[in-house]
Design a protein around this motif. Structure first.
Motif, mmCIF file in Angstrom:
data_model
loop_
_atom_site.group_PDB
_atom_site.id
_atom_site.type_symbol
_atom_site.label_atom_id
_atom_site.label_comp_id
_atom_site.label_asym_id
_atom_site.label_seq_id
_atom_site.Cartn_x
_atom_site.Cartn_y
_atom_site.Cartn_z
ATOM 1 N N GLY A 209 45.024 9.045 -26.248
ATOM 2 C CA GLY A 209 45.550 10.312 -25.766
ATOM 3 C C GLY A 209 46.647 10.884 -26.640
ATOM 4 N N ILE A 210 46.581 10.628 -27.944
ATOM 5 C CA ILE A 210 47.601 11.097 -28.888
ATOM 6 C C ILE A 210 46.962 12.100 -29.843
ATOM 7 N N ALA A 211 47.440 13.339 -29.811
ATOM 8 C CA ALA A 211 46.959 14.379 -30.714
ATOM 9 C C ALA A 211 47.571 14.186 -32.102
ATOM 10 N N GLY A 248 38.216 16.305 -39.338
ATOM 11 C CA GLY A 248 38.046 17.507 -38.531
ATOM 12 C C GLY A 248 37.203 17.295 -37.294
ATOM 13 N N TYR A 249 36.456 16.191 -37.239
ATOM 14 C CA TYR A 249 35.647 15.917 -36.045
ATOM 15 C C TYR A 249 36.503 15.433 -34.885
ATOM 16 N N LEU A 250 37.733 14.970 -35.168
ATOM 17 C CA LEU A 250 38.600 14.457 -34.106
ATOM 18 C C LEU A 250 38.992 15.598 -33.171
ATOM 19 N N LEU A 251 39.102 15.297 -31.904
ATOM 20 C CA LEU A 251 39.122 16.350 -30.885
ATOM 21 C C LEU A 251 40.436 17.097 -30.783
ATOM 22 N N ALA A 252 41.550 16.401 -30.933
ATOM 23 C CA ALA A 252 42.862 17.019 -30.718
ATOM 24 C C ALA A 252 43.660 16.938 -32.012
ATOM 25 N N LEU A 253 43.736 18.056 -32.723
ATOM 26 C CA LEU A 253 44.327 18.063 -34.059
ATOM 27 C C LEU A 253 44.871 19.450 -34.356
ATOM 28 N N LYS A 254 46.041 19.497 -34.982
ATOM 29 C CA LYS A 254 46.621 20.754 -35.461
ATOM 30 C C LYS A 254 46.944 20.614 -36.942
ATOM 31 N N TRP A 255 46.445 21.556 -37.752
ATOM 32 C CA TRP A 255 46.812 21.601 -39.158
ATOM 33 C C TRP A 255 48.127 22.358 -39.292
ATOM 34 N N ASN A 256 49.061 21.806 -40.052
ATOM 35 C CA ASN A 256 50.320 22.475 -40.363
ATOM 36 C C ASN A 256 50.360 22.673 -41.875
ATOM 37 N N LEU A 257 50.397 23.924 -42.327
ATOM 38 C CA LEU A 257 50.257 24.209 -43.757
ATOM 39 C C LEU A 257 51.383 23.624 -44.592
ATOM 40 N N SER A 258 52.603 23.598 -44.034
ATOM 41 C CA SER A 258 53.708 23.045 -44.806
ATOM 42 C C SER A 258 54.926 22.819 -43.932
ATOM 43 N N GLY A 282 37.315 24.650 -35.983
ATOM 44 C CA GLY A 282 38.278 25.694 -35.640
ATOM 45 C C GLY A 282 39.577 25.186 -35.058
ATOM 46 N N HIS A 283 40.086 24.070 -35.555
ATOM 47 C CA HIS A 283 41.359 23.555 -35.060
ATOM 48 C C HIS A 283 42.483 24.556 -35.327
ATOM 49 N N PRO A 284 43.483 24.618 -34.443
ATOM 50 C CA PRO A 284 44.585 25.560 -34.664
ATOM 51 C C PRO A 284 45.370 25.227 -35.927
ATOM 52 N N ILE A 285 45.867 26.274 -36.571
ATOM 53 C CA ILE A 285 46.672 26.158 -37.790
ATOM 54 C C ILE A 285 48.068 26.696 -37.483
ATOM 55 N N ALA A 286 49.075 26.018 -38.007
ATOM 56 C CA ALA A 286 50.464 26.425 -37.798
ATOM 57 C C ALA A 286 51.213 26.325 -39.114
ATOM 58 N N ILE A 287 52.469 26.746 -39.089
ATOM 59 C CA ILE A 287 53.349 26.557 -40.240
ATOM 60 C C ILE A 287 54.767 26.341 -39.739
#
Length: 412
Positions: A209-211, A248-258, A282-287
Motif C-alpha cells: 500500500g505504498i505509492a 509504468g505498469y505499477l498502479l500507484a505512481l507519480k512522476w516528478n520532473l525535478s 497516464g500517471h500524474p506528473i508533477a514538479i
C-alpha cells in the motif's frame, strides 16, 4: 548484469475480459526514443499476435492491487480506478532509498556522506517468510529493504519519495546504468539485472500500500547536466522511456520532473510531453519548486500535463499554501492535487523529537485544508539519520502514528 536475452512487456490491464496483443519489435537509429509505432524497421517477432484472459479484481488482494490504478480524475485528490479517493501520508526521505548495498552494481560515487550505502539492518526482523528476496552482488540480500517497506506499510505510511538517478547530486549512489561514469555509452546502456531487483522492491511497495513518488532529476547542477548536458536528447529520452517501460505498469505512481526545479519553462514542457508520449498508463506528473519560489506554478495553472504539485514550504505556511493553490487551480479550470512534499527548514525537517510540534503546526493544517503530505527528515548524522542516511524508519514512528490517526479521521 547488463545483458540478457529475454524480452518482456510490463502491463497492468484495467478491465476484465479477453485482451489481444500484437508485438511491435523494431530496429533502427534511435528507435528506442521514438514514440511512433512505425519507427524503424520490423524484425522477428514483429507482428506476432495472441490473446489472454484477465479475471475480475480480487477485493481481498494486497495493497493497491484490489483497487486498480491511481489516477487524476479532475479533482483535488487522486482516485483509484475501482476504489476510493486517496489521501497521501508518506515519507520524503531518504531520497536515495534505492542506494542499497544489496542491489547489484550499487557503489557510492562520493556523495555528501562518503562511502555510505543503505543497509536498513534495523529492519531485518520486519522481513516475513514468503516475502520477496534476491541476492545482491555485494553479499547482502534483499530482505532488509523489503523489511523496511513492510514496516512502513504496517505503520500506514502510503507513499515514498526517491530518485532513480542521483549521480552528481547528494547521494551519488543510485543509477540504472551499467556504469556510473557518465559517458554516452554508460548513459544509454542499462543494467537489466539491477532494474529487475528494483522492480521486485517497487512492486512489493505496491503490495504494502505504498505509492511511488519517482523524482527524475535532482537539484544539483551536475545531476541536471548528467544526461545530454541538461537538454532533451537521446540520453534523457531513453531514461524516461526505460523508467516508464519498466515501472509504468505499477498502479500507484507519480512522476516528478525535478527536485527544486530550475529547468527553463520550455524544457519543463518538453520533458512533460515526452513522458506523456511514453506513459501509456497516464500517471500524474508533477514538479517540485525551489525554496520560497512559486513562479513556476503560476505559469502552469490550467496546464493538464501537470495536474499535481510537489511543494517545498516552510511549516508556518502549510495550510495557507494548500488553500491558496486549491482555490487558484480550481479557478483555472484544472483543480490540482496539492502535495506538500518537503517541509522546512531544511536542516531540521522531521526529527525524532519534533513530531508533537509538527502534528499541530503542519499535519492537521494540511489535511484540514485539503492537501496531502510527505515528511522530509532533515539532516542528521547516524543515529538517527536524515534525508540521505536514514536507515531506521522507526526513528520517526511518532509521526507515522499521528499521521495515521489524522488520515483515518479524514477518510472516515
Amino acid at each position: 548484469n547488463g545483458s540478457g536475452n529475454v524480452w518482456q512487456a510490463r502491463f497492468a490491464p484495467d478491465e476484465a475480459g479477453t485482451w489481444r496483443y500484437c508485438v511491435s519489435f523494431r530496429s533502427g537509429k534511435a528507435v528506442a526514443v521514438d514514440a511512433a509505432m512505425s519507427a524503424g524497421e520490423p524484425l522477428p517477432p514483429d507482428g506476432v499476435a495472441g490473446e489472454f484472459v484477465v479475471t475480475e479484481r480480487d477485493p481481498e488482494a494486497l495493497g493497491f492491487l484490489k483497487w486498480g490504478r491511481l489516477e487524476y480524475v479532475g479533482d483535488h485528490y487522486l482516485k483509484f480506478r475501482d476504489g476510493p479517493y486517496w489521501i497521501k501520508g508518506g515519507t520524503d526521505s531518504p531520497e536515495n532509498f534505492l542506494g542499497y548495498a544489496g542491489l547489484d552494481n550499487t557503489v557510492d560515487q562520493g556523495g555528501i556522506i562518503p562511502d555510505f550505502l543503505h543497509t536498513y539492518a534495523s529492519h531485518a526482523a520486519d522481513w516475513r517468510e514468503g516475502d520477496p528476496d534476491f541476492a545482491g552482488d555485494g553479499g547482502i540480500d534483499g530482505r532488509d529493504i523489503i523489511g523496511a517497506l513492510n514496516y512502513l506499510g504496517e505503520q500506514h505510511v502510503n507513499s515514498i519519495y526517491f530518485l532513480p538517478m542521483n549521480l552528481g547530486g547528494d547521494g551519488q549512489d543510485t543509477y540504472p546504468f551499467v556504469s556510473p561514469d557518465g559517458s554516452p555509452f554508460a548513459n544509454t546502456h542499462y543494467d537489466v539485472g539491477k532494474l529487475a531487483q528494483w522492480d521486485i522492491v517497487l512492486a512489493h511497495a505496491q503490495r504494502m500500500g505504498i505509492a511511488l513518488h519517482v523524482v527524475l532529476n535532482e537539484a544539483e547542477e551536475a545531476n541536471r547536466h548528467w544526461l545530454d548536458d541538461g537538454a532533451l536528447g537521446v540520453e534523457r529520452k531513453l531514461f524516461y522511456r526505460e523508467m516508464v517501460a519498466r515501472f509504468g505498469y505499477l498502479l500507484a505512481l507519480k512522476w516528478n520532473l525535478s527536485e527544486e526545479n530550475v529547468f527553463l519553462p520550455s524544457e519543463v514542457d518538453a520533458f512533460a510531453d515526452t513522458i506523456r508520449a511514453f506513459d501509456w498508463a497516464g500517471h500524474p506528473i508533477a514538479i517540485h519548486n525551489p525554496h520560497g519560489g512559486f513562479g513556476q506554478y503560476e505559469r502552469l495553472l490550467g496546464d493538464d500535463r501537470l495536474p499535481a504539485m510537489a511543494v517545498q514550504y516552510n511549516g508556518e505556511q502549510a495550510g495557507a499554501l494548500v488553500e491558496e493553490w486549491r482555490h487558484r487551480s480550481a479557478e483555472s479550470g484544472l483543480p490540482w492535487v496539492v502535495d506538500m512534499d518537503e517541509n522546512g527548514p531544511a536542516g531540521i525537517g522531521l526529527s525524532p523529537d519534533n513530531a508533537w510540534q509538527l502534528r499541530k503546526t503542519i499535519l492537521y493544517d494540511v489535511y484540514f485544508s485539503g492537501g496531502n503530505i510527505e515528511w522530509y527528515a532533515g539532516y542528521y548524522e547516524l543515529p538517527p539519520g536524515g534525508d540521505v542516511n536514514l536507515e531506521d524508519f522507526r526513528t520517526r514512528e511518532e509521526m507515522w502514528r499521528y499521521m495515521w490517526y489524522a488520515r483515518r479521521f479524514m477518510e472516515e
